[in-house]
Scaffold this motif. Structure first.
Motif, PDB file in Angstrom:
ATOM      1  N   GLY B 251     -11.082 -24.315  37.569  1.00  0.00           N
ATOM      2  CA  GLY B 251      -9.900 -23.523  37.221  1.00  0.00           C
ATOM      3  C   GLY B 251     -10.240 -22.097  36.845  1.00  0.00           C
ATOM      4  O   GLY B 251     -11.312 -21.806  36.333  1.00  0.00           O
ATOM      5  N   GLU B 252      -9.282 -21.213  37.157  1.00  0.00           N
ATOM      6  CA  GLU B 252      -9.327 -19.844  36.638  1.00  0.00           C
ATOM      7  C   GLU B 252      -8.333 -19.858  35.485  1.00  0.00           C
ATOM      8  O   GLU B 252      -7.121 -19.984  35.705  1.00  0.00           O
ATOM      9  N   LEU B 253      -8.832 -19.742  34.270  1.00  0.00           N
ATOM     10  CA  LEU B 253      -8.015 -20.093  33.107  1.00  0.00           C
ATOM     11  C   LEU B 253      -7.578 -18.904  32.264  1.00  0.00           C
ATOM     12  O   LEU B 253      -8.335 -17.959  32.049  1.00  0.00           O
ATOM     13  N   LEU B 254      -6.354 -19.033  31.791  1.00  0.00           N
ATOM     14  CA  LEU B 254      -5.876 -18.278  30.631  1.00  0.00           C
ATOM     15  C   LEU B 254      -6.119 -19.190  29.436  1.00  0.00           C
ATOM     16  O   LEU B 254      -5.669 -20.336  29.437  1.00  0.00           O
ATOM     17  N   VAL B 255      -6.868 -18.709  28.452  1.00  0.00           N
ATOM     18  CA  VAL B 255      -7.223 -19.545  27.298  1.00  0.00           C
ATOM     19  C   VAL B 255      -6.794 -18.857  26.015  1.00  0.00           C
ATOM     20  O   VAL B 255      -7.126 -17.688  25.788  1.00  0.00           O
ATOM     21  N   CYS B 308      -4.055 -22.456  30.497  1.00  0.00           N
ATOM     22  CA  CYS B 308      -3.176 -22.469  31.668  1.00  0.00           C
ATOM     23  C   CYS B 308      -4.059 -22.247  32.894  1.00  0.00           C
ATOM     24  O   CYS B 308      -4.871 -21.314  32.917  1.00  0.00           O
ATOM     25  N   ARG B 309      -3.886 -23.094  33.889  1.00  0.00           N
ATOM     26  CA  ARG B 309      -4.592 -22.877  35.167  1.00  0.00           C
ATOM     27  C   ARG B 309      -3.815 -21.825  35.937  1.00  0.00           C
ATOM     28  O   ARG B 309      -2.734 -22.092  36.458  1.00  0.00           O
ATOM     29  N   LEU B 310      -4.393 -20.647  36.010  1.00  0.00           N
ATOM     30  CA  LEU B 310      -3.692 -19.511  36.608  1.00  0.00           C
ATOM     31  C   LEU B 310      -3.694 -19.579  38.132  1.00  0.00           C
ATOM     32  O   LEU B 310      -4.536 -20.244  38.744  1.00  0.00           O
ATOM     33  N   THR B 311      -2.750 -18.888  38.735  1.00  0.00           N
ATOM     34  CA  THR B 311      -2.765 -18.546  40.152  1.00  0.00           C
ATOM     35  C   THR B 311      -2.811 -17.017  40.198  1.00  0.00           C
ATOM     36  O   THR B 311      -2.574 -16.368  39.174  1.00  0.00           O
ATOM     37  N   PRO B 312      -3.079 -16.429  41.339  1.00  0.00           N
ATOM     38  CA  PRO B 312      -3.085 -14.951  41.377  1.00  0.00           C
ATOM     39  C   PRO B 312      -1.744 -14.365  40.916  1.00  0.00           C
ATOM     40  O   PRO B 312      -1.713 -13.370  40.197  1.00  0.00           O
ATOM     41  N   GLU B 313      -0.637 -15.003  41.281  1.00  0.00           N
ATOM     42  CA  GLU B 313       0.669 -14.485  40.867  1.00  0.00           C
ATOM     43  C   GLU B 313       0.881 -14.628  39.355  1.00  0.00           C
ATOM     44  O   GLU B 313       1.411 -13.718  38.713  1.00  0.00           O
TER      45      GLU B 313
END
Lengths: 331, 331
Positions: B251-255, B308-313
């Motif tokens: 995941g690319e995460l917001l933590v 949160c598992r981010l998406t580019p958007e």
């Protein structure tokens, strides 16, 4: 001791690792104990270095960045940074225009910054120093000859940082830092003590129904211990102490209602409501309000009020863009 | 009870007076219990309304402003706002494009927001609702059928607020809010209880050497009470609980490492250092870290981790300019 830590000896280094991981705009050396702007040194810019014991976060590491400090050197909890550490920070930010040391008035800090300044001058770095001593509560205290440096450190670092960012020379940056200090006063109240991790015991004891007026940011004794009072009266006692020392009437004020670390934001806003009403009743105008935990004492519950009598130039510098972990606006 | 308050019955109104005095960008009605952007309603813009019990500041009033919420309706401490209050906020921000209600999943909140939505629809205001239920600790709890809404509320409000600010329609704003909720998880740990002012007694008891894993933001029971552990193990337990529910690997995460109100920032950074290391060891990348007290529980000591598992958007919307009392960047 209910603390979210690994081991008392690792508190500062662990927190610095967290600061480094969370803020790529900083260059943090957890072992050397320095926090530096990633773009330092900047050629021709006066470097600003502050520091002191840890336990007051976000002060000072959270104020490193564009428009504020160039480096911070955090000591162990409630313990002065050592001269080598201050020297490393000074060297790291020297861009040839000299370095300003912003020092809170505690005996150990003052001595160690002075020693570091001498070492830096041996390396041909010009250093000026400003000592912050805004706390009106007591004249001398456990760790201080003269008044303690507390909440107004935020004002000094922000305003001097803005002037340095504009390219002002060392003398001018030092002068504005001194001016802010001279126009600022603070007074703090504790509703609970705090516990230094390495000590494992509270810094002082308070009865269930007691608070301490005029507390220092390390739990040093204040003016008096009294029965618990409503927030409005705590704020009145604080502002009266400040007003007695420096009249606030007619002032255009920068006001910080500062949570001490263990006091939730809802209570800080209750205190700000009281401060705003008291100041209005006493002929002062708040032109720049700040509410939040900026200069803390570990998990101490309580509040400190700091005020600065602004001038148009100081207001302009306060409003200038800033981009640090803890203070960010306008860029 | 060591609190900086005047009287238990005045806590919320006094704090709202402080919020009003400190932030001219807000229109606050302390008696009606609503906090509204001064420039609301904005014609053609979807309005965002959130709310819930007070005691979680800066949530929600501190998130009202450009790029985030249009209004907040704070109830009494740990008590749902009433339908009339939610209706007043909804009416105040309706610019003709409909209103999104962002509701944390507590039975009282869900019922009262639903009733307010029906009342608003009677007034021809289109309302969509999103329920936030990110807390993996327990399936049902004291105040909840299903999972509790906690730290991810920050993510939902910021990202949906950014899309609404760009002029998206109600369906799209509601859809992105649901997407963020679905991609987010939280887990909290208490090192101390907190005390609701009107009750005067702690919400629960913890032994000197005990902590509670999986705590709710009102002191609701969590998963288990265990012996005190080092910060690294507390963080490991929290992230393991989240990872078991929603795999974080890749995941690319917001933590968010979120202080619960009584935990000082130095300890939050220690927790972030541990979280950053654990996530890196488990194949996840933190692309947006946030450290600070954003969703609190009065003076409770402890920490909550939200991811949160981010998406580019979603990353783009998280990065979009925001200007509120508690979150501010990039404008």
């Amino acid at each position: 001791m209910r603390k979210l830590i690994n081991a008392p000896a690792d508190v500062v280094a662990d927190a610095l690792r967290g600061l480094a991981a969370a803020h790529p705009s900083l260059r943090v050396d957890p072992d050397a104990g320095i926090v530096v702007r990633a773009d330092a040194p900047r050629s021709g810019k006066v470097g600003l270095v502050s520091g002191g014991g840890s336990g007051h976060e976000p002060l000072h590491g959270g104020f490193v960045g564009y428009g504020m400090l160039d480096a911070a050197c955090p000591g162990e909890v409630f313990t002065s940074p050592v001269p080598d550490q201050i020297l490393a920070a000074t060297t790291a930010v020297d861009g040839g225009a000299g370095v300003l040391h912003i020092v809170k008035n505690y005996t150990g800090d003052v001595l160690n910054f002075r020693m570091a300044a001498e070492l830096a001058e041996d390396e041909d770095i010009e250093v000026a120093s400003v000592v912050v001593n805004d706390d009106v509560a007591v004249e001398d205290s456990t760790y201080t000859a003269g008044r303690r440096g507390t909440g107004a450190t935020l004002f000094v670092e922000k305003i001097a940082g803005a002037l340095a960012e504009e390219g002002a020379e060392l003398d001018a940056v030092a002068a504005v830092a001194r001016e802010v200090n001279e126009r600022s006063r603070s007074f703090g109240v504790a509703l609970s003590p705090c516990t230094v991790p390495a000590a494992g015991q509270p810094t002082f004891e308070l009865g269930e129904d007691e608070i301490e007026l005029g507390i220092g940011i390390h739990g040093e004794p204040g003016r008096e211990r009294v029965k618990t009072m409503p927030a409005n009266e705590i704020v009145e006692a604080s502002l009266t102490a400040i007003d007695t020392d420096m009249s606030l009437a007619g002032g255009e004020l920068l006001v910080l209602v500062n949570g001490m670390g263990g006091t939730p934001l809802i209570e800080q806003y209750i205190a700000y409501a009281a401060a705003s009403a008291w100041l209005s009743d006493h002929g002062a105008t708040v032109v720049r309000p700040v509410v939040g935990p900026y200069v803390t004492s570990l998990e101490m519950a309580g509040v400190m009020i700091s005020v600065c009598r602004l001038t148009p130039e100081l207001t302009r510098l306060w409003d200038a863009p800033v981009e640090t972990p803890a203070l960010r606006w306008g860029r």
